[in-house]
Design an enzyme around this catalytic site. Structure first.
Site, short mmCIF file in Angstrom:
data_model
loop_
_atom_site.label_atom_id
_atom_site.label_comp_id
_atom_site.label_asym_id
_atom_site.label_seq_id
_atom_site.Cartn_x
_atom_site.Cartn_y
_atom_site.Cartn_z
N ARG A 32 40.56 74.72 50.05
CA ARG A 32 41.54 73.80 49.50
C ARG A 32 41.40 73.84 47.99
NH1 ARG A 32 43.66 73.90 53.76
NH2 ARG A 32 44.17 72.16 55.15
N HIS B 93 49.35 79.66 49.88
CA HIS B 93 48.72 78.97 51.01
C HIS B 93 49.19 79.61 52.34
CE1 HIS B 93 46.84 74.91 52.37
NE2 HIS B 93 46.66 75.86 53.29
N GLU C 173 50.26 72.00 45.10
CA GLU C 173 51.05 73.05 45.76
C GLU C 173 52.46 72.53 45.99
OE1 GLU C 173 48.88 74.25 49.26
OE2 GLU C 173 47.11 74.79 48.09
N1 LIG Z 1 44.11 78.84 53.27
C1 LIG Z 1 44.53 78.44 54.46
O1 LIG Z 1 45.68 78.63 54.83
C2 LIG Z 1 43.59 77.79 55.39
C3 LIG Z 1 42.58 76.99 54.92
N2 LIG Z 1 41.70 76.41 55.78
C4 LIG Z 1 40.62 75.59 55.23
O2 LIG Z 1 39.39 76.08 55.71
C5 LIG Z 1 38.57 74.99 56.06
C6 LIG Z 1 37.48 75.43 57.02
O3 LIG Z 1 38.00 75.69 58.30
P1 LIG Z 1 36.99 76.04 59.52
O4 LIG Z 1 36.14 77.20 59.16
O5 LIG Z 1 37.80 76.10 60.75
O6 LIG Z 1 36.11 74.72 59.51
P2 LIG Z 1 34.62 74.51 60.05
O7 LIG Z 1 34.44 73.06 60.19
O8 LIG Z 1 34.35 75.39 61.21
O9 LIG Z 1 33.72 75.04 58.84
C7 LIG Z 1 33.53 74.37 57.66
C8 LIG Z 1 32.09 74.58 57.20
O10 LIG Z 1 31.97 73.99 55.92
C9 LIG Z 1 30.66 73.45 55.84
N3 LIG Z 1 30.63 72.32 54.93
C10 LIG Z 1 31.34 71.17 54.99
N4 LIG Z 1 31.03 70.37 53.96
C11 LIG Z 1 30.08 71.01 53.25
C12 LIG Z 1 29.36 70.70 52.09
N5 LIG Z 1 29.53 69.54 51.44
N6 LIG Z 1 28.48 71.61 51.64
C13 LIG Z 1 28.28 72.77 52.28
N7 LIG Z 1 28.94 73.12 53.40
C14 LIG Z 1 29.84 72.26 53.87
C15 LIG Z 1 30.30 72.99 57.24
O11 LIG Z 1 28.92 73.21 57.31
P3 LIG Z 1 27.97 72.71 58.49
O12 LIG Z 1 28.42 73.48 59.71
O13 LIG Z 1 26.64 73.14 58.01
O14 LIG Z 1 28.18 71.24 58.64
C16 LIG Z 1 31.08 73.93 58.13
O15 LIG Z 1 30.29 74.91 58.68
C17 LIG Z 1 39.56 73.95 56.60
O16 LIG Z 1 39.06 72.65 56.56
C18 LIG Z 1 40.74 74.13 55.68
O17 LIG Z 1 40.62 73.29 54.56
C19 LIG Z 1 41.80 76.60 57.12
C20 LIG Z 1 42.78 77.37 57.65
C21 LIG Z 1 43.79 78.02 56.84
O1 LIG Z 2 45.40 75.21 55.52
C1 LIG Z 2 45.60 75.30 56.68
C2 LIG Z 2 44.90 74.61 57.69
O2 LIG Z 2 45.15 74.90 58.88
O3 LIG Z 2 44.08 73.74 57.37
#
Ligand SMILES: NC(=O)C1=CN([C@@H]2O[C@H](COP(=O)(O)OP(=O)(O)OC[C@H]3O[C@@H](n4cnc5c(N)ncnc54)[C@H](OP(=O)(O)O)[C@@H]3O)[C@@H](O)[C@H]2O)C=CC1
Ligand SMILES: O=CC(=O)O
Length: 325
Positions: free
Chosen positions: A237, A285, A266
């Site tokens: 984000r 995005h 955005e």
């Molecule tokens: N550009 C785009 O179009 C898209 C963007 N996204 C973004 O990607 C993000 C991640 O998606 P996804 O992988 O499915 O989510 P997940 O919840 O699977 O993964 C997020 C990871 O971030 C880690 N995390 C959260 N907070 C912190 C922190 N403060 N410090 C360090 N690590 C942290 C978590 O760690 P832990 O497991 O150790 O708690 C977790 O493993 C979404 O929330 C969204 O914002 C998603 C899809 C499309």
């Molecule tokens: O940014 C996209 C999402 O699925 O989150």
């Protein structure tokens, strides 16, 4: 009597038919001023909402006293006030997993595009500026064998690690809330503190959610730790990054390039200084934006919503405390 559902995202005919079987549907195709006014008109009757890319705050949701469930067509849930929803026992669901691989593909596209200067050099060809063989001024840097740094080792982070490790022979380092032994074993990945990762990675990729803890996680101090050859990739984000600090780091040559799919605001303003820089690849995005994945996300959201409205626990419930068993 059928429940009332307000859609603020258009669905395929197949999914519309599925929804119509179970609910009365109001479709708001565009969230322009007219669409927002129609949404406000529809909220007082709504039991369910389905859509994406709209900040649904308390002011708006207070218009919907009968609301039972919101199905977000996204995995990120930063557009919602989860405490407020939980207090009102409104079930919030999202669409994890189905978009993981596609979003990781986008991340890798940005890694390759920035390192190999794909957009800049393709524009050179298109604009008739390719007049001799390329010299060092136009060379990029290798991707294979370089260190891939992943901040947020969740679903998408892991899919990125898989591509880097198996596809490009990249050593993987990562930072997350806590170490992930299974990931370490699968990709020979190594845990680092945030500061260590920023100092050691050639590619620094953000794959974490936007939360109160991650907002502006990467700012002036963090860019100062990166190296002049570092490439910064953000597919999480925009607000996780201080965009002014990023712009300054690029201007000052503190980092080599940036691949950005997300921005503080955005759509990105055309007069953003980021768009003046050849070493920035900016995409709209589009992380999950393929026909297959967007349909899978919409299907997942429809099933989540219908389950919630039928009194069942949705498969992808976000605010589990709102569920009364
Ligand atoms: N550009 C785009 O179009 C898209 C963007 N996204 C973004 O990607 C993000 C991640 O998606 P996804 O992988 O499915 O989510 P997940 O919840 O699977 O993964 C997020 C990871 O971030 C880690 N995390 C959260 N907070 C912190 C922190 N403060 N410090 C360090 N690590 C942290 C978590 O760690 P832990 O497991 O150790 O708690 C977790 O493993 C979404 O929330 C969204 O914002 C998603 C899809 C499309
Ligand atoms: O940014 C996209 C999402 O699925 O989150």
């Amino acid at each position: 009597m059928k429940k009332q559902v307000v859609l603020y995202k258009k669905l395929s005919p197949l999914l519309m038919a599925r929804l119509h079987e179970q609910a009365e549907v109001t479709l708001i195709e565009n969230l322009d001023a007219d669409g927002l006014a129609r949404l406000r008109d529809a909220l007082p009757r709504a039991h369910g909402l389905l859509g994406a890319s709209l900040k649904l705050d308390a002011e708006l949701l207070d218009l919907a006293p009968d609301l039972e469930a919101i199905a977000s067509v996204s995995v990120g849930v930063d557009n919602y006030d989860i405490d407020y929803l939980t207090e009102r026992r409104i079930l919030l669901s999202n669409t994890p997993d189905v978009l993981t691989e596609t979003t990781a593909d986008t991340g890798f596209a940005l890694i390759l595009a920035t390192a190999r200067r794909v957009v800049e050099l393709a524009n050179m060809v298109r604009e008739g500026r390719w007049q001799r063989n390329l010299g060092p001024a136009h060379f990029g840097s290798d991707v294979h064998g370089k260190t891939l740094g992943i901040i947020g080792m969740g679903r998408i982070g892991e899919a990125l690690a898989q591509r880097g490790h198996f596809g490009f022979g990249m050593p993987v380092i990562y930072h997350s809330h806590s170490p992930k032994p299974a990931v370490e074993q699968r990709f020979n990945a190594q845990y680092r503190s945030l500061g260590e990762l920023l100092q050691q990675a050639d590619f620094i990729c953000l794959t974490l959610p936007l939360t109160a803890q991650t907002e502006r996680l990467i700012g002036t101090e963090e860019f100062a730790l990166m190296r002049p050859q570092s490439i910064f990739i953000n597919i999480s984000r925009g607000k996780v990054v201080d965009e002014a600090a990023l712009t300054e780091a690029l201007r000052a040559g503190q980092i080599r390039a940036a691949g950005l799919d997300v921005f503080e605001r955005e759509p990105l303003d055309l007069d953003s200084p980021l768009l003046q820089m050849d070493n920035v690849v900016a995409t709209p995005h589009m992380g999950s934006a393929t026909h297959e994945t967007r349909e899978a996300m919409a299907r997942c959201a429809v099933e989540n919503l219908l389950a919630a409205l039928a009194g069942e626990r949705p498969a992808n419930l976000v605010n589990v405390r709102a569920w009364k068993a």
